[in-house]
Enzyme design. Structure first.
Site, PDB file in Angstrom:
ATOM      1  N   THR A 180     -11.800   2.801  -2.755  1.00 22.17           N
ATOM      2  CA  THR A 180     -10.499   2.215  -2.470  1.00 22.17           C
ATOM      3  C   THR A 180     -10.697   0.787  -1.996  1.00 22.17           C
ATOM      4  OG1 THR A 180      -8.500   2.328  -1.151  1.00 22.17           O
ATOM      5  CG2 THR A 180     -10.480   3.255  -0.138  1.00 22.17           C
ATOM      6  N   GLU A 324      -7.892   8.352  -0.571  1.00 22.64           N
ATOM      7  CA  GLU A 324      -8.533   9.177   0.453  1.00 22.64           C
ATOM      8  C   GLU A 324      -8.135  10.639   0.367  1.00 22.64           C
ATOM      9  OE1 GLU A 324      -7.343   6.210   0.777  1.00 22.64           O
ATOM     10  OE2 GLU A 324      -8.389   5.015   2.289  1.00 22.64           O
ATOM     11  N   LYS A 434      -0.133  -5.270  -3.355  1.00 20.94           N
ATOM     12  CA  LYS A 434      -0.302  -4.294  -4.415  1.00 20.94           C
ATOM     13  C   LYS A 434       0.459  -4.751  -5.644  1.00 20.94           C
ATOM     14  CE  LYS A 434      -1.488   0.450  -4.623  1.00 20.94           C
ATOM     15  NZ  LYS A 434      -1.118   1.826  -4.413  1.00 20.94           N
ATOM     16  N   TRP A 439      -4.835  -3.172  -6.035  1.00 18.39           N
ATOM     17  CA  TRP A 439      -4.933  -3.939  -4.807  1.00 18.39           C
ATOM     18  C   TRP A 439      -5.463  -5.351  -5.019  1.00 18.39           C
ATOM     19  CZ3 TRP A 439      -2.533  -1.838  -0.957  1.00 18.39           C
ATOM     20  CH2 TRP A 439      -2.528  -0.451  -0.779  1.00 18.39           C
TER      21      TRP A 439
HETATM   22  P1  AMP Z   1      -4.477   3.913  -3.448  1.00 19.84           P
HETATM   23  O1  AMP Z   1      -5.485   4.462  -2.523  1.00 19.84           O
HETATM   24  O2  AMP Z   1      -4.942   2.735  -4.213  1.00 19.84           O
HETATM   25  O3  AMP Z   1      -3.904   4.976  -4.317  1.00 19.84           O
HETATM   26  O4  AMP Z   1      -3.283   3.354  -2.565  1.00 19.84           O
HETATM   27  C1  AMP Z   1      -2.674   4.132  -1.569  1.00 19.84           C
HETATM   28  C2  AMP Z   1      -1.553   3.355  -0.953  1.00 19.84           C
HETATM   29  O5  AMP Z   1      -0.592   3.005  -1.939  1.00 19.84           O
HETATM   30  C3  AMP Z   1      -0.758   4.113   0.087  1.00 19.84           C
HETATM   31  O6  AMP Z   1      -1.401   4.093   1.343  1.00 19.84           O
HETATM   32  C4  AMP Z   1       0.557   3.363   0.079  1.00 19.84           C
HETATM   33  O7  AMP Z   1       0.486   2.176   0.859  1.00 19.84           O
HETATM   34  C5  AMP Z   1       0.704   2.968  -1.368  1.00 19.84           C
HETATM   35  N1  AMP Z   1       1.538   3.955  -2.085  1.00 19.84           N
HETATM   36  C6  AMP Z   1       1.134   5.034  -2.795  1.00 19.84           C
HETATM   37  N2  AMP Z   1       2.191   5.696  -3.306  1.00 19.84           N
HETATM   38  C7  AMP Z   1       3.290   5.023  -2.909  1.00 19.84           C
HETATM   39  C8  AMP Z   1       4.688   5.194  -3.093  1.00 19.84           C
HETATM   40  N3  AMP Z   1       5.187   6.199  -3.818  1.00 19.84           N
HETATM   41  N4  AMP Z   1       5.517   4.308  -2.506  1.00 19.84           N
HETATM   42  C9  AMP Z   1       5.045   3.267  -1.786  1.00 19.84           C
HETATM   43  N5  AMP Z   1       3.743   3.040  -1.578  1.00 19.84           N
HETATM   44  C10 AMP Z   1       2.872   3.906  -2.117  1.00 19.84           C
END
Ligand code: AMP
Length: 550
Positions: A180, A324, A434, A439
């Site tokens: 991540t 995670e 994002k 990211w």
């Molecule tokens: P990742 O580990 O790259 O999948 O990113 C996880 C992060 O994406 C989460 O901690 C949130 O900040 C953001 N995220 C994931 N799903 C959503 C959603 N449906 N709405 C808003 N933010 C989200």
């Protein structure tokens, strides 16, 4: 009494190949469409397992992939973990320095790479110190790669037996791995054990998850390098669903064609993907009649998206999750007692990040360390725990201290919870940007910009963007005597040397001073507020500057 076998992925493959041997797996590969059955899939997966044995991959070894969504990538999904090795899906959109770091950190033995991504990987290899020492490459397809010394996949598996005596793998054995980039510094590795992937699959299969059955046609648009495409290839296999893989960089037209031709019923992706499809549908006659469910996650689903899909007879399931946690945490199903609520109330609920899926627990902790009241008003940081939530990062003790406490994952997401239990993300603690579900580290960009002599200070923030949700904008305080005429171009050149195009700020603005917090840190909140009216609109960003991840 413990059960007769451990909680592993193998039974999902066994079930699909025995109950649904003729069900299809369809893939848009770089070399054309490919179509075969679960029965042939198992044969090829066995060939791959035999080839991995012969190559010398042993239990506990890590095998990387650098690939889009296609059937060969799917073959690695079961072959690698089911021989007891670990599948490390590498995000090809990362800057070279991150790719070098994670390949080294994970100690990958062998990397499967797409034809279309081979030159990108070759670039990271060419610039590396010793991070790729001892790593071999297999290029997906029949042919060798131009820029990378690699064995063609079809030669790698050719001649190997189409059956394999799958071993009993311990459920604690790491089966998957994904990094991540959600915070500053180097990406952090998350390992998924067999049991984590098993329990994530089983929870996904509940009605409160994202269930998939033998009458479904499942198309993950979310990349398979991104937390196992939200677990969909495992969930779809467990349910015996037909699977459709949209291949390298699918455009909205490709998705529309696949939906129409293959009769897709469930698909999943970040909002950017669906905005693209919505736009395409507004200009073309697309038949979405088979589509029942669209899973939207990674970034917040706009209400208008939920409403638009309703007009097409397609249910949007808004899902929240994290690398995670393998990744599904909550899904915005409508509670049965809301079935009679008016449409606006329903859409309001369905646009939230949803209800926690069965098997997980969460709490929300405010600034005083107290749990908030579920009233839709109070907010705090979301903490979560459960069988598929990791409790540590791979070899990163300092990050563990910050992000985990007493078995809880501190998500960094600031949320409210309403009286019905619907979670809504209201902010992100961390200031990462994002863009299109990927990211961009604001701190990395700031440091790179501030390395320029002509820059005194720089702050990079995510500015809302119609298509990509957020895009970086840099606010720069020029140093005394700096040549303002040339500074923007010079900064852009500097960044372009180090980062992928889609990381580059859409705008670089000069300001007098970066607003600071009480503790002297850059106050991104103040910058965002001050420049909130700067919402970027489609067309302002050249498409090649955006992540190639539809
Ligand atoms: P990742 O580990 O790259 O999948 O990113 C996880 C992060 O994406 C989460 O901690 C949130 O900040 C953001 N995220 C994931 N799903 C959503 C959603 N449906 N709405 C808003 N933010 C989200």
């Amino acid at each position: 009494m413990p059960g007769g076998t451990d909680q592993t992925l193998r039974p999902f493959l066994w079930r699909a190949t025995n109950l649904y041997s003729d069900t299809e797996i369809v893939s848009r590969n770089h070399d054309g469409m490919q179509r075969y059955t679960y029965s042939e899939y198992e044969g090829r997966t066995s060939q791959l397992a035999n080839a991995l044995d012969e190559y010398g991959i042993e239990s506990g070894d890590r095998v990387g992939t650098f690939c889009w969504n296609h059937s060969r990538h799917f073959e690695t999904y079961f072959a690698v973990p089911s021989i007891g090795a670990q599948l490390h899906t590498i995000n090809p959109l990362l800057p070279d320095a991150h790719i070098q770091y994670i390949v080294d950190n994970a100690d990958d033995e062998l990397i499967f790479v797409d034809q279309s991504l081979a030159s990108k990987l070759a670039g990271a290899v060419a610039d590396a110190d010793d991070e790729f020492d001892g790593v071999d490459f297999v290029v997906m397809g029949h042919e060798a790669a131009d820029d990378l010394e690699a064995t063609p996949y079809e030669s790698f598996i050719e001649g190997h037996a189409t059956d394999y005596d799958w071993p009993d793998v311990d459920e604690d054995q790491p089966a998957g791995m994904c990094y991540t980039s959600g915070t500053t510094g180097n990406p952090k590795g998350v390992e998924y054990t067999q049991q984590m992937l098993w329990s994530h699959t089983m929870a996904s299969q509940t009605p409160q998850g994202i269930p998939m059955a033998d009458d479904d046609v499942v198309m993950p648009v979310v990349p398979m390098f991104h937390v196992n495409a939200w677990g969909m290839p495992f969930t779809a296999t467990a349910g015996g669903a037909k699977q459709v893989f949209p291949g390298p960089s699918p455009e909205p037209e490709d998705l529309a064609t696949l939906i129409e031709n293959e009769g897709v019923t469930i698909s999943a992706g970040v909002p950017t993907v669906w905005l693209g499809l919505m736009e395409y549908c507004s200009e073309h006659d697309v038949d979405l009649s088979t589509l029942e469910t669209v899973i939207v996650g990674g970034s917040a689903a706009p209400k208008s998206m939920v409403e638009w899909f309703d007009t097409q007879g397609v249910e949007v399931l808004h899902a929240w999750g994290m690398t995670e946690m393998a990744p599904i945490g909550s899904v915005s199903h409508l509670k049965s007692d809301l079935a009679t609520a008016d449409y606006d109330t329903q859409v309001e609920k369905r646009s939230k990040q949803g209800l926690v899926v069965p098997g997980l627990e969460f709490k929300v902790i405010d600034d005083d360390g107290e749990e908030i009241v579920w009233n839709g008003q109070e907010f705090g940081e979301l903490w979560i725990r459960g069988p598929w939530v990791t409790t540590e990062y791979f070899e990163r003790p300092e990050a563990n201290e910050a992000d985990f406490e007493d078995g809880w994952l501190k998500t960094g997401d600031v949320v409210t919870v309403d009286k019905d239990g619907y979670i809504k993300i209201v902010d992100r603690e961390k200031d990462v940007i994002k863009s299109g579900g990927e990211w961009i580290s604001s701190v990395e960009l700031e440091n790179a910009i501030m390395a320029h002599d002509g820059v005194a200070e720089a702050a990079v923030v995510g500015v809302p963007h119609e298509r990509w949700q957020e895009r970086p904008v840099a606010f720069v305080v020029p140093a005394e005597g700096a040549d303002r005429e040339t500074l923007v171009d010079e900064i852009n050149e500097l960044l372009a040397d180090e980062y992928p195009k889609w990381w580059l700020p859409d705008e670089i603005e000069f300001i007098k001073e970066v607003p600071k917090t009480a503790t002297g840190k850059f106050s991104k909140k103040d910058i965002r507020e001050e420049y909130a009216d700067q919402s970027l609109v489609e067309g302002q960003v050249p498409d090649e500057a955006a992540p190639d991840r539809n």
